[in-house]
Design an enzyme around this catalytic site. Structure first.
Site, short mmCIF file in Angstrom:
data_model
loop_
_atom_site.label_atom_id
_atom_site.label_comp_id
_atom_site.label_asym_id
_atom_site.label_seq_id
_atom_site.Cartn_x
_atom_site.Cartn_y
_atom_site.Cartn_z
N GLU A 31 -6.96 5.01 7.71
CA GLU A 31 -6.50 6.43 7.42
C GLU A 31 -7.67 6.40 6.85
O GLU A 31 -7.94 8.11 6.71
CB GLU A 31 -5.47 5.93 6.58
CG GLU A 31 -4.48 5.76 7.28
CD GLU A 31 -2.75 5.49 6.94
OE1 GLU A 31 -2.57 5.70 5.74
OE2 GLU A 31 -2.00 4.90 7.47
N HIS B 57 -9.67 0.98 4.98
CA HIS B 57 -8.63 1.65 5.07
C HIS B 57 -8.67 2.30 6.98
O HIS B 57 -9.14 3.33 6.55
CB HIS B 57 -6.88 1.66 4.77
CG HIS B 57 -5.86 1.81 5.22
ND1 HIS B 57 -5.06 2.66 6.04
CD2 HIS B 57 -4.61 1.30 5.24
CE1 HIS B 57 -4.23 2.44 6.21
NE2 HIS B 57 -3.66 1.34 6.20
N LYS C 159 0.05 4.04 0.09
CA LYS C 159 -0.64 5.35 0.25
C LYS C 159 -0.70 6.61 -0.76
O LYS C 159 -0.51 6.04 -2.22
CB LYS C 159 -0.56 5.65 2.00
CG LYS C 159 -0.41 4.10 2.16
CD LYS C 159 0.24 4.64 4.22
CE LYS C 159 0.13 3.22 4.58
NZ LYS C 159 0.32 3.53 5.86
N GLY D 255 1.94 2.26 10.90
CA GLY D 255 3.54 3.61 10.42
C GLY D 255 4.32 3.65 12.10
O GLY D 255 4.76 4.99 11.70
N ASN E 95 0.84 -1.50 -0.16
CA ASN E 95 0.20 0.17 0.63
C ASN E 95 0.86 1.26 -0.47
O ASN E 95 1.47 1.36 0.48
CB ASN E 95 -1.21 -0.19 0.94
CG ASN E 95 -1.88 1.50 1.53
OD1 ASN E 95 -1.39 1.97 0.68
ND2 ASN E 95 -2.36 1.36 2.65
N SER F 54 3.47 -2.44 10.81
CA SER F 54 4.89 -2.07 10.64
C SER F 54 5.65 -3.04 9.83
O SER F 54 6.28 -3.72 10.94
CB SER F 54 4.77 -2.28 11.88
OG SER F 54 5.18 0.04 12.35
N GLU G 46 -5.59 -4.79 10.11
CA GLU G 46 -4.60 -3.76 10.66
C GLU G 46 -4.96 -2.97 12.09
O GLU G 46 -5.68 -1.88 12.00
CB GLU G 46 -4.78 -2.14 9.78
CG GLU G 46 -3.78 -3.56 7.95
CD GLU G 46 -3.71 -2.92 7.30
OE1 GLU G 46 -2.82 -2.84 6.67
OE2 GLU G 46 -4.35 -1.33 7.51
C1 PEP Z 1 -0.99 0.02 5.84
O1 PEP Z 1 -0.45 1.32 5.46
O2 PEP Z 1 -1.71 -0.64 5.37
C2 PEP Z 1 0.11 -0.24 7.02
C3 PEP Z 1 0.38 -1.49 7.41
O3 PEP Z 1 1.06 0.67 7.26
P1 PEP Z 1 2.55 0.40 8.14
O4 PEP Z 1 3.67 -0.76 7.26
O5 PEP Z 1 3.77 1.08 7.26
O6 PEP Z 1 2.57 0.22 9.02
#
Ligand code: PEP
Length: 257
Positions: A105, A103, A11, A179, A9, A219, A173
């Site tokens: 976000e 997501h 983003k 992040g 992803n 992460s 998630e």
């Molecule tokens: C994501 O945005 O779906 C995600 C898991 O980000 P990160 O791997 O940076 O934590």
């Protein structure tokens, strides 16, 4: 045995460069792996979800590599007066096979609700896309012990009831792990993924439940990927930050047992 899926992803990251070079590098690695076994092909499906502006060039870069393309959101309608939005049919037309929906976000930044995510997921399936429906608890919800009930509510509210295990992917998630560099422990991940699979089995029958892929996201990086990918009921990863570096994304893919 479900084939794992490693989805990147990107983003809101990537202009033509370095986005194109990243996609080309991954496509070249896949070609070398498949044709020369150097390195060995990863034991998983690979998917890149760049921003909308990079769908066309990334699609060209990935041609023939076996790496799939996905969008990061779609509208519920096929077309119409929705300035700034992209429909599932448009994603399909641009070469996408998947779309990330709900997501955290987007839930936070755009006030997306479970019902809205469900309508988008339905539209995606109707357009021939596989929705990757994201769920996950906040830090406060985990600390208060309500993580599993929050996630159950999100799954029930966001995944269309008639969608089968092969038509959709779920991504767990935890918001506090996205992040931040913090990762859920394999034990916590196994508990949540097992609970999600049991929920789907209740509504969708054993067969669909056994086909459904549940990704972990939060992460994921080369250092923790091996343990996470070996965890019960983890069928791959949704990768944010580490998907922006070819070496890291490839290493995560290579960690699939
Ligand atoms: C994501 O945005 O779906 C995600 C898991 O980000 P990160 O791997 O940076 O934590």
């Amino acid at each position: 045995m479900r084939q794992k899926l490693i989805a990147g992803n990107w983003k809101m990251n990537g202009l033509t460069e370095p986005g194109l070079s990243l996609a080309e590098e991954l496509a070249q690695r896949m070609h070398r792996a498949v044709e020369l076994n150097d390195p060995e092909p990863p034991n998983c499906d690979l998917l890149l979800c760049p921003p909308f502006t990079l769908l066309a060039p990334v699609w060209s870069a990935l041609a023939g590599s076996g790496i799939s393309l996905g969008g990061q959101d779609c509208h519920t309608e096929i077309s119409g007066a929705h300035t700034g939005d992209i429909s599932a049919m448009m994603l399909k037309d641009a070469g996408c096979t998947h779309v990330i929906l709900g997501h955290s976000e987007r839930r936070q930044d755009h006030g997306e609700t479970d019902a809205g995510v469900k309508a988008k997921a339905q539209a995606a399936v109707e357009a021939g896309l596989v929705p990757i429906v994201c769920v996950g608890e906040s830090e406060g919800e985990r600390d208060s012990g309500s993580a599993l009930s929050v996630i159950a509510g999100q799954v029930a509210g966001s995944l269309p009831s008639l969608v089968t295990g092969e038509e959709a992917v779920l991504a767990y998630e935890p918001i506090w792990a996205i992040g931040t560099g913090k990762t859920a422990t394999p034990e916590d991940v196994a508990e949540v993924h097992g609970a999600i699979r049991a929920l789907i089995a209740e509504r969708d029958g054993e067969a669909a439940a056994s086909n459904l892929r549940i990704l972990y996201g939060g992460s994921v990086k080369p250092e923790n990927a091996e343990a996470l990918m070996a965890t019960a009921d983890v069928d791959g990863a949704l990768v944010g930050g580490a998907s922006l570096k070819a070496d890291d994304f490839w290493a995560i893919a290579a960690s699939c047992p």
